[in-house]
Each structure stands twice: as structure tokens, then as C-alpha cells.
Design an enzyme around this catalytic site. Structure first.
Site, PDB file in Angstrom:
ATOM      1  N   CYS A 186       0.833  -1.192   0.000  1.00  0.00           N
ATOM      2  CA  CYS A 186       0.000   0.000   0.000  1.00  0.00           C
ATOM      3  C   CYS A 186       0.876   1.254   0.000  1.00  0.00           C
ATOM      4  O   CYS A 186       1.842   1.348   0.748  1.00  0.00           O
ATOM      5  CB  CYS A 186      -0.842  -0.068   1.269  1.00  0.00           C
ATOM      6  N   THR A 188      -0.665   4.345   0.286  1.00  0.00           N
ATOM      7  CA  THR A 188      -1.551   5.422   0.754  1.00  0.00           C
ATOM      8  C   THR A 188      -0.841   6.355   1.734  1.00  0.00           C
ATOM      9  O   THR A 188      -0.959   7.576   1.634  1.00  0.00           O
ATOM     10  CB  THR A 188      -2.821   4.803   1.398  1.00  0.00           C
TER      11      THR A 188
HETATM   12  P1  5GP Z   1      -0.841  -7.262   3.199  1.00  0.00           P
HETATM   13  O1  5GP Z   1      -1.448  -8.479   3.802  1.00  0.00           O
HETATM   14  O2  5GP Z   1      -0.174  -7.535   1.891  1.00  0.00           O
HETATM   15  O3  5GP Z   1       0.035  -6.514   4.123  1.00  0.00           O
HETATM   16  O4  5GP Z   1      -2.064  -6.270   2.916  1.00  0.00           O
HETATM   17  C1  5GP Z   1      -3.202  -6.640   2.183  1.00  0.00           C
HETATM   18  C2  5GP Z   1      -4.200  -5.486   2.234  1.00  0.00           C
HETATM   19  O5  5GP Z   1      -3.642  -4.305   1.639  1.00  0.00           O
HETATM   20  C3  5GP Z   1      -5.461  -5.704   1.437  1.00  0.00           C
HETATM   21  O6  5GP Z   1      -6.383  -6.539   2.091  1.00  0.00           O
HETATM   22  C4  5GP Z   1      -5.989  -4.284   1.269  1.00  0.00           C
HETATM   23  O7  5GP Z   1      -6.668  -3.827   2.408  1.00  0.00           O
HETATM   24  C5  5GP Z   1      -4.694  -3.479   1.137  1.00  0.00           C
HETATM   25  N1  5GP Z   1      -4.388  -3.174  -0.267  1.00  0.00           N
HETATM   26  C6  5GP Z   1      -4.324  -4.019  -1.305  1.00  0.00           C
HETATM   27  N2  5GP Z   1      -3.969  -3.381  -2.440  1.00  0.00           N
HETATM   28  C7  5GP Z   1      -3.818  -2.099  -2.113  1.00  0.00           C
HETATM   29  C8  5GP Z   1      -3.459  -0.931  -2.868  1.00  0.00           C
HETATM   30  O8  5GP Z   1      -3.171  -0.959  -4.057  1.00  0.00           O
HETATM   31  N3  5GP Z   1      -3.413   0.231  -2.159  1.00  0.00           N
HETATM   32  C9  5GP Z   1      -3.712   0.297  -0.833  1.00  0.00           C
HETATM   33  N4  5GP Z   1      -3.671   1.479  -0.250  1.00  0.00           N
HETATM   34  N5  5GP Z   1      -4.009  -0.782  -0.096  1.00  0.00           N
HETATM   35  C10 5GP Z   1      -4.073  -1.966  -0.727  1.00  0.00           C
END
Ligand code: 5GP
Length: 357
Positions: A186, A188
Site C-alpha cells: 500500500c 496510501t
Molecule cells: P498485506 O497483507 O499484503 O500486508 O495487505 C493486504 C491489504 O492491503 C489488502 O487486504 C488491502 O486492504 C490493502 N491493499 C491491497 N492493495 C492495495 C493498494 O493498491 N493500495 C492500498 N492502499 N491498499 C491496498
């Protein structure tokens, strides 16, 4: 402008204090839970860990594997009604799959088609997923989806605070998805400065959701979404009060995950990318709108082999944590846990050292 002075914590900021325990074996720790819900009349039993609804983790292939472990696959939004029709010819396990939609008109149209084609009843869960759960349109969508699907277990998010969690539950959701800016791919926080440390977000949203009660005494539930890099983060999320853990990167990079396999210098890698990365926007929507910045990364991760070994490690880590804190059931983790704040630099330094080795 106002500054909140309370310290907010992330997974790396805490460890869990060991407690006296009468258990003799890790086998004594039961990972299955049974939940009832604020709105839905369903009763669900399983291991409350789910894949993210991302192109690399929310796939049909993943569902076929992890449903056997009673874990849930949250499908990505890019499958068509035709794809689902084909998939359900060989899959029938509604409790371990989630249908995901956004809040655009096309999402609602597709949901109506899923209902018309009697496909939505093949799912116990529906997830209304937006990066920013503070939009009025999101709240209205929850109410509308509840009116169309009165019996489904509805998940909605993402948010990070207590009042909005209450509003989401009162609007018709059973489970609040928690996490803004917490995901591994992410961008953001970097692009907008918006976000909230995940352990504190889970504690605060769980406090709000669990504090609610319908006339039958059923409360709201929460999912910790994103930022779990290894089993310890999943354990910390359960200790913080998460009812479910939802993870993307942890379920990516495996043979069974989506994303292309790439060979580089004789080594195998697999793609993992954010849902709002340039890669996802161009691959699934054809283009990125000019007013929109990409808020997701594209990474290639070392190929992790088959997912079965990882699942054994994941369950083993959680069970071991249970024996350390004297929790025989997953439900007891948040009751038994005491977090200690730690020096974040030290954890980071040790992880770097581990990688260099
Ligand atoms: P991870 O388990 O890889 O740390 O996080 C997965 C989560 O990241 C997803 O369930 C979703 O909430 C968030 N996420 C997935 N793709 C994106 C993206 O392109 N941008 C943002 N801001 N959050 C994402």
C-alpha cells in the site's frame, strides 16, 4: 487542526508477555471458532483467517486449497458471472468463500446478476470493500446490500476508528474490516499521509464492535486487514481483539497463488501487486483515470513453493503463542494477552540481520 497525543501502536511496536499456563502441548490450543452475527442468522465455524481480495491471493485455486483447512478465500473483484458459473460446477463450500464488491454502479449491477443467477447463495459471506470507508456512498451501499441479501454475513470496510465501526454495523454489516494504509504494497501513507497504526486501529474498532449488542445479545465483529508479515502479526491481531485476520502478502508467492511466475538470475519469483497499483488498474480496468494516483506497489517476491508447509507453520505459530499465554482457545487470546511496548529499532535491526544471514 488538532493533534491526538495518545500513542498509537503497530505490530512492530509490541510483543506479548508470557503468562503462567497449564497446557502440556501445542495441540491443546484450538484454532477453530464458531461465530454468530449481529444481523445474519448464520452460524459459522472455521479457522478465522482469510486471504485478501487481491488478484494474487483471492483466487479460485486458493479457495480449493485453503477451504480444506477451514480458512476463507475472499475473491477479488475481477471474476465475471460467467467465471463464477463455471467455478461452482466443481466447488460447493459456501462457508469458506467471500463475494467482494465495490460501491460503483457496475458493482451493484453485477451483484444483482449474481442474485438472479442464484450464484450469491453459493457464498456465506459478502464483502463491500473500498479503500476509504468514510464515504457516505459506502454506508448507503451497505444498507442496500443488506436489503438485497438479508441472510448473508456482510463484511464492510476499510476504516480505523470506533464511531464509524458502530455506524457500519448499524447500517447492516456484521463484520468491520479494519486497516487504512496498513498493507505491505500500500502506498496510501506515502502518497496521502493518511493512515493509522494497525494494532491500535484493531483494539479501538474491536472495542466498538464488541461493545454493541442486538436484541439477541449478538455483537459486531472485526477483521484485521493488512500488514501481517508473518504468524506473529496474526497472533498480535488476535490478541488485539481481531475476530478474523485477512492477509494478502502472506498468501502470495506460492504455487497456488495468482500472479505470474518470473525467472530472474536462475531464481523463481512471483508477482504481488496492490489493487490500486498501475499494474492492477491497467490489467483489470484497461486504464488509470487521469485524476487518480496509483496507491499500490508492484513487487516480485521469491517463490515460496507450496502453501501447505506455510499453513502448518502459521497454525504452529498461533498454537505456540497460545501455550505461552495460557490460552486454550483463539477466543481467549485477547483476554489473556498483555502487550509490552518495545523498541521498534531493535526489531527492525534484528530482521535485517536475519535477512543478511
Ligand atoms: P498485506 O497483507 O499484503 O500486508 O495487505 C493486504 C491489504 O492491503 C489488502 O487486504 C488491502 O486492504 C490493502 N491493499 C491491497 N492493495 C492495495 C493498494 O493498491 N493500495 C492500498 N492502499 N491498499 C491496498
Amino acid at each position: 487542526m488538532r493533534i491526538e497525543q495518545d500513542l498509537k501502536l503497530d505490530y512492530d511496536d509490541v510483543l506479548i508477555r508470557p503468562k503462567r499456563s497449564t497446557m502440556v502441548s501445542r495441540k491443546d490450543v484450538i484454532l477453530e471458532r464458531t461465530f454468530t452475527f449481529f444481523h445474519s442468522p448464520k452460524v459459522w465455524t472455521g479457522i478465522p483467517i482469510m486471504t485478501a481480495n487481491m488478484a494474487t491471493s483471492g483466487t479460485f485455486e486458493m479457495a480449493k486449497v485453503i477451504s480444506k483447512y477451514k480458512m476463507i478465500t475472499t475473491f477479488h473483484k475481477y471474476y465475471s458471472v460467467k467465471d463464477y458459473t463455471k467455478f461452482f460446477k466443481t466447488f460447493d463450500n459456501p462457508d469458506y468463500i467471500v463475494y467482494t464488491l465495490g460501491i460503483r454502479d457496475e458493482d451493484i449491477e453485477k451483484l444483482k446478476l449474481m442474485i438472479e443467477n442464484k450464484l450469491i447463495n453459493k457464498f456465506s459471506f459478502i464483502c463491500i470493500d473500498v479503500p476509504n470507508g468514510y464515504l457516505q456512498r459506502f454506508i448507503e451501499t451497505i444498507k442496500f446490500v443488506r436489503s438485497l441479501c438479508p441472510d448473508h454475513i456482510i463484511i464492510a470496510g476499510n476504516v480505523v476508528a470506533n464511531e464509524i465501526s458502530e455506524e457500519i454495523i448499524l447500517s447492516g454489516a456484521d463484520i468491520v474490516k479494519v486497516g487504512v494504509g496498513s498493507g505491505s504494497v500500500c502506498l496510501t501513507r506515502r502518497m496521502t499521509g493518511v493512515g493509522y497504526p494497525q494494532v491500535s486501529a484493531v483494539i479501538e474498532c474491536a472495542d466498538a464492535a464488541h461493545g454493541m449488542s442486538n436484541p439477541d445479545g449478538k455483537c459486531g465483529l472485526v477483521i484485521a486487514d493488512g500488514g501481517q508479515r508473518n504468524p506473529s502479526c496474526v497472533v498480535k491481531a488476535f490478541c488485539a481483539g481481531a475476530d478474523f485476520n485477512l492477509c494478502g502478502s502472506m498468501f502470495s508467492g506460492f504455487e497456488e497463488s495468482g500472479g505470474k511466475t518470473i525467472m530472474k538470475n536462475g531464481k523463481k519469483f512471483k508477482e504481488y501487486f496492490g489493487s490500486s497499483s498501475n499494474k492492477a488498474l491497467s490489467e483489470f480496468y484497461g486504464k488509470k483515470d487521469a485524476h487518480r494516483a496509483s496507491e499500490g506497489r508492484y513487487v516480485i517476491m521469491p517463490h515460496k513453493g507450496s502453501i501447505h508447509t506455510f499453513i502448518q507453520d502459521l497454525f504452529g505459530g498461533i498454537r505456540s503463542a497460545g501455550t505461552y499465554i495460557g490460552a486454550r482457545k483463539l477466543k481467549e487470546f485477547s483476554k489473556r494477552a498483555t502487550f509490552v511496548r518495545v523498541n521498534r529499532q531493535l526489531t527492525t535491526y534484528l530482521e535485517q540481520y536475519d535477512q543478511e544471514k
